[in-house]
Write an enzyme that holds these catalytic residues in place. Structure first.
Site, mmCIF file in Angstrom:
data_model
loop_
_atom_site.group_PDB
_atom_site.id
_atom_site.type_symbol
_atom_site.label_atom_id
_atom_site.label_comp_id
_atom_site.label_asym_id
_atom_site.label_seq_id
_atom_site.Cartn_x
_atom_site.Cartn_y
_atom_site.Cartn_z
ATOM 1 N N GLY A 1 0.822 -1.211 0.000
ATOM 2 C CA GLY A 1 0.000 0.000 0.000
ATOM 3 C C GLY A 1 0.850 1.253 0.000
ATOM 4 O O GLY A 1 1.151 1.815 1.054
ATOM 5 N N TYR A 2 1.269 1.688 -1.170
ATOM 6 C CA TYR A 2 2.084 2.911 -1.283
ATOM 7 C C TYR A 2 1.255 4.053 -1.878
ATOM 8 O O TYR A 2 1.029 5.071 -1.259
ATOM 9 C CB TYR A 2 3.278 2.670 -2.207
ATOM 10 N N GLU B 1 12.334 -2.674 -6.636
ATOM 11 C CA GLU B 1 11.183 -2.970 -7.499
ATOM 12 C C GLU B 1 11.453 -2.554 -8.939
ATOM 13 O O GLU B 1 11.082 -3.228 -9.888
ATOM 14 C CB GLU B 1 9.971 -2.206 -6.963
#
Lengths: 375, 398, 398, 375
Positions: free
Chosen positions: C138-139, C255
């Site tokens: 949850g960014y 990422e």
């Protein structure tokens, strides 16, 4: 093979870099140009370069060279690209020596290669005839008689042709026969050289051969058998020239980035403007791509890869595209100052335009790449 | 709409045609080879290429047609827009050369007409129409490129005169010009756009010197111009003190549409013809398949731009504002021109790489090098894109 | 250099090969059709596509190879880099599927290993390796896209717990996940990068709800996730209070190189083959001359990039820093991939325009639409170019 | 001719704009899509459009149309592009009626055109057969006997084919003969329609003709004489479709510019970033170019210009290129929100991809442009 230099190659690169920065900065090219010396290179510099062994790097040890291979030669070429150093490296060492080594017999190699390696013999390939790159389309003809051979035709865009001691001339017996390569003395009767100034200030000439005599022993690789070694030598030369162009590209780019940090407009260095940043960053990516193409292709020569032609066309096409872009962006980002002859950045653009076209431009090689890939 | 009726115009056309036929010298009825040499530039030390060049200028000046669109009191022709168009058409019909080429007409004149006082207009405009003074422009400075308002050349108020110190760059033909119109800083304390004035300086004044600039394409008409304690009479100020930026902006917009070279492409040989000649066809298609598509793409881009200029001028006739569209013209035309010269190099093959003689024009490589300045001079491409972003698209600034 | 000697590695390879041969279920020795369904994702309500999928996971977990590179105390395999490489190679040799796919392994794990306390590591890493908990990330928030640090979801310190309110977006599989690792604002007064913390939240907690997001390509695993007065134990804070931005940056770089999809291109059918199949040859050349050159150019760009990645990894092995080069990988790989899918559409002709079934993948048009997000997710292309400008080129900021 | 609209055309454009904004916003396309109605358009909306005369704009007055020409029709199409309005305008009015008007005899025109003009008859051209645009390469064959003609073949990418009342089918007698155009009832025996969903949610189908009967009176333009009118009708349709695409391009662009002013990131509207500004400004220039191509090309139809084919290819090529770019940039600049189905901008990209390809994509027309210009 890992896409990195080995220690030997790295040392060669470092020593070339140091030597050239010291002895042949861009300023040297300006002086050469302004002196209007038709030689287009500095013999004193050349003899220093040959003392350092630059002319023999890729020539086998048995023929007086260093036998370091093309990856090594590529490092020196890259550094000459950074300094825009004019020399017979491309014409005599990269293309001609390679062709002699590929096509010559033992006697020819022993006679010619050591002299090229020590820099005293300058050989140039006289092959092109039309205005565009058509490497196998010679209209130059030879006649054969009991007395030997006689060659007639006109060759364009002969690199360093004004200072060559010998030419390797391509000719055909008739329109249907294969290409034959002759080694001919530049001073032979019937050889005429026309030189016009070129935009990179180098010495590129038109050579007319009028009934020039040659013997059977002057043929490289056998009568009608010149096409294959010539194509291979050209592929090697395309890659080597790409290494030089990569050096120019990186230097022009580095100078531009430095300028973006230094030049003040509207109270800030112009490098803060995102419009310029994004273009600079995108070029960074393409330069990284180009670096990889060059080292991979140099290694492909040294490992005698079957994919040589594909690597050569891919590399020459992409390097030509990006060098054009980088040199154009350099002038645009320098602005008015980049337009002046006092500033060196313009020299990179001028050399780029000639190098882009030499041994086939990006249009030629993009098309060839597709053809080689079967589509 | 101008007031001239159709009948008046018809008469004007007939008279104009007859006058030109009678007065345009026979010897000039051939193409110009060297624009710079063969056309009259005006000046205190006038140079006429041939006696007929002088004759042609004198006749046109007498007729008021050296500058047909200026008022007669300033030596102009006082022609209506419709009459100007007729004159242009009739001159084109006969292939008449311009009687004079002058930055005084194209650049200084509009500023004087709008911002000058009556004395200045009477003196300078009449000198210009009479071809007596060669003017050059002094805007740019070495430190300030796109940031024109960052200029540093100072004009200090010394009571009865200004004392000018500083350096200008890119002053075309400064080494031949008699006078220069300059932007100078008259208030070093004010915010940078507010402290600038528009000043006229005599190039013969003590302390003015010039140095020619060599470009990557070779010799050039550009100079650096230096001012070292130059005394300038106060009456040489145009407009109000510190109003120079307004005048400069007015002139820059004017200049931009000229550099855009709008309409120039019409007369040109299509690129496809050049391509066919240089590269040849292979089974009906250009022998180089990559160049074929590049040429086709360029032609499409070029034709679409040409049509866009035509459309926008048509719209302007119907009353729509051109506004900042001159930035679009300038940006797109110069980028197209650069691309075209790169393509000409590609089409031209090995021969295109020859470096030819300096200052002649027409050599592919030198011309290509010269076009690189198109997107720098008169406001860089980046500046034009900024103007489009802000003034047309309304995108926010910082 | 790892310490394992060549002999040890040889033995390890032989043992690994034998073990895999013996333990990899026969029924899985065929290509995966639907990655999402057929691979085990872990979770409190585990779903196994077939009994053998479970068997395979259980065996690998027992062996420690569900996460071979984590320490054994957290349920990992504790393998050296060289051993990991051997295991990867041997799994590839037999075509083994991954035993589990989990954001817990790829995204949360690295953060916990670096920033978590011992309790957190023991608990969460062991759960992850055992496949017991499905994690999501949850960014992003609706208001803050590229400006991640502009996030507004708040975690208020209530003494014995945090009270979380706000909304996250682009939370993949939030509707299936058991836990979420979140960036939340813990100090609304601090400068925006300084007031952020990294918090672990149970998706079953009261006040958490999700809503799936439909994309232009069709259904998607993405959700919006809402927090409405959600109570979170204070022990769920990872790292120090207000240190969340440091952790996020660490994970983002991680990422980025994954999304860049480096190396994926190697297995693919060359675009030229697809082109020949779809468009056909005409006299040995692709029947569409424009597409021919576009395909050739793409292949050259693609091959040069593939070689650049290879070179830079080779350099990294020799000790040169990769640094911000992950931004170059991310930028270039995603732009290439978008271009490729546009080309596939062009090659695919009319058939490529069919809209096929949702959520299947492999349909040209939907895939093309989906690739448009490549240059947005994980940091937009613009953000990558900014990073290259600043961190690699050293160009100045504002 | 001045490149501006006359009053009549301007009025038509304004009324179309107002009508469509009110009655067929992009939301209407979403509803149509979500309802999975295979018709791909809204018959109620179509009947309103035909009441306003949209279907008869370019049809001559003698055949029940308004005779306003293609510049007029282009204005309506441009507005349907802005709203992405799905309707039979392109297939039945722009292409089919044009083809009937060009190739039909008096009787056929009188029978068909008024019915198209009042919107009740929907005609669709069934011509394409391969996967790429090859307008004259029909493999569909007809046999001729004393009882008449019998047509067999499969046609792809038939626009609005699922709702057409009649097809204009192209067929050849044999591989060497010219193209013949037949008007065939959609309900005729042997006609089979296969529909798969397309990415723009419109109704584009494959039609199989199996021994479908036709009479000599069903032939448009004479046996073997279909190619010339078909090519001309296609050129007109390329230009008309380009007008629609221009509308979509401008709308997608306007929305993107508005978004750049509205969307906040890093505490400022993202439109302040020069990286985005320069891309937006460059697109502005190309859109201005595209506008000019469209109006010039529409006028070229109405003035029966000899350059029609060149205008058509230039316009369709460049509009296709720029529409692709603008719709892609729109999504990139919208960011994550642009990727969601909730946001309308994605609809423009999906319609763009289909329109780009319809009647030949930019690749086809760039090549054709070069060919038409003799190189």
């Amino acid at each position: 093979m890992a896409l990195v230099l080995n220690e030997e190659q790295q040392m060669l690169k470092t020593s070339a870099k140091e030597f050239l920065a010291e002895n042949a900065p861009v300023e040297a090219l300006r002086k050469l140009r302004d002196s209007k010396d038709p030689k287009g290179y500095d013999p004193a510099l050349w003899s220093q370069m040959t003392e350092l062994g630059f002319a023999g790097i890729a020539i086998p040890e048995e023929y007086g060279g260093m036998g370091f291979g093309y990856t090594g030669l590529g490092q020196v070429l890259e550094e000459t690209g950074r300094t825009l150093t004019a020399s017979p490296l491309i014409s005599s060492v990269l293309l001609s020596a390679t062709l002699i080594n590929l096509a010559g017999n033992e006697h020819q190699k022993a006679a010619l290669l050591p002299a090229i390696a020590d820099g005293n013999l300058l050989v140039s390939v006289a092959n092109e005839e039309s205005n565009a790159h058509k490497p196998l389309a010679a209209e130059t003809r030879f006649r054969k008689s009991s007395k030997g051979y006689s060659i007639t035709g006109t060759k364009k865009f002969v690199l360093e042709g004004g200072t060559a001691n010998k030419f390797i001339v391509s000719a055909k017996k008739n329109s249907k026969s294969g290409l034959t390569l002759f080694v001919v003395d530049a001073g032979a009767k019937g050889v005429k050289i026309d030189q016009t100034p070129m935009m990179d200030s180098r010495n590129i000439v038109t050579v007319t051969f009028k009934s020039v005599k040659a013997a059977a022993t002057d043929i490289l690789g056998g009568e009608g058998k010149g096409a294959a070694p010539l194509e291979k030598a050209l592929d090697i030369a395309r890659i080597g020239l790409s290494a030089e162009m990569l050096g120019s590209m990186m230097e022009a780019y580095d100078r531009t980035i430095a300028y973006l940090k230094e030049r003040q407009q509207f109270g800030v260095p112009i490098g803060v403007f995102q419009g310029l940043q994004h273009r600079a960053a995108d070029m960074y990516c393409e330069i990284e791509n180009c670096k990889s193409l060059v080292i991979k292709s140099l290694q492909a020569i040294d490992s005698d890869s079957k994919g040589l032609a594909v690597y050569a066309s891919m590399t020459k096409a992409k390097i030509s595209q990006e060098l054009k872009r980088v040199t154009n962006e350099a002038i645009q980002m320098y602005g008015g100052i980049g337009m002046t002859d006092d500033e060196e950045i313009g020299f990179f653009m001028k050399r780029a335009r000639v190098a882009q076209r030499t041994f086939g431009d990006s249009n030629y090689h993009l098309d060839r790449f597709a053809t080689l890939n079967g589509f | 709409m101008d007031t001239a009726t159709a009948t008046d115009l018809k008469t004007f056309r007939a008279e104009t045609r007859a006058w030109l036929e009678a007065n345009y010298p026979e010897s000039l009825r051939k193409p110009v080879k060297n624009q710079e040499k063969e056309v009259y530039w005006g000046g205190r030390n006038p140079y006429f290429h041939t006696p007929d060049t002088k004759l042609w200028f004198d006749r046109m000046y007498e007729k008021g047609w050296a500058v047909p669109h200026w008022p007669t009191e300033y030596g102009g022709g006082g022609l209506s827009k419709q009459e100007q168009k007729v004159l242009r058409e009739e001159m084109a019909r006969l292939g008449c050369r311009p009687p004079i080429f002058s930055f005084g007409i194209s650049m200084l004149g509009p500023a004087l007409l709008k911002f000058g006082n009556e004395h200045q207009k009477m003196k300078y405009l009449n000198e210009i129409t009479a071809g007596k003074v060669w003017w050059c422009q002094g805007y740019s400075e070495p430190g300030a490129g796109s940031d024109l308002a960052g200029l540093q050349t100072s004009a200090e108020d010394m009571g009865d005169h200004y004392l000018v110190n500083g350096q200008k760059v890119w002053t075309s033909y400064a080494d031949s010009a008699d006078m220069i119109f300059c932007l100078v800083r008259t208030d070093p304390e004010a915010p940078k756009h507010s402290g600038i004035s528009f000043l006229l300086i005599d190039m013969e004044a003590e302390g003015v010197s010039t140095r020619p600039i060599k470009l990557i394409s070779g010799k050039s008409p550009f100079c650096e111009t230096f001012f070292d304690n130059v005394k300038v009479p106060k009456e040489n100020l145009v407009g109000k003190l510190n109003q120079g930026w307004t005048i400069a902006k007015f002139l820059l917009t004017h200049e931009r549409s000229m550099i855009g070279g709008v309409g120039d492409a019409r007369k040109e040989v299509p690129l496809s013809q050049i391509a066919i000649k240089e590269v040849g066809l292979d089974d009906g298609k250009l022998a180089d398949p990559v160049l074929r598509l590049k040429v086709a793409q360029w032609m499409m881009d070029g034709m679409s731009f040409k049509l866009a200029v035509e459309r926008i001028l048509d719209e302007a006739k119907k009353g729509q504002q051109m506004g900042a569209k001159s930035s679009y013209f300038k940006y797109y035309a110069t980028e197209l021109n650069k691309d075209k010269h790169e393509l000409m190099m590609e089409l031209g093959g090995y021969d295109a790489l020859k470096w030819g003689e300096e200052y002649e024009g027409g050599k592919l490589a030198r011309d290509m090098c010269r076009t690189k300045a198109n997107s720098i001079e008169g406001g860089t491409s980046e500046v034009q894109l900024n103007i489009i972003s802000k003034r047309i698209l309304g995108l926010p600034g910082k």
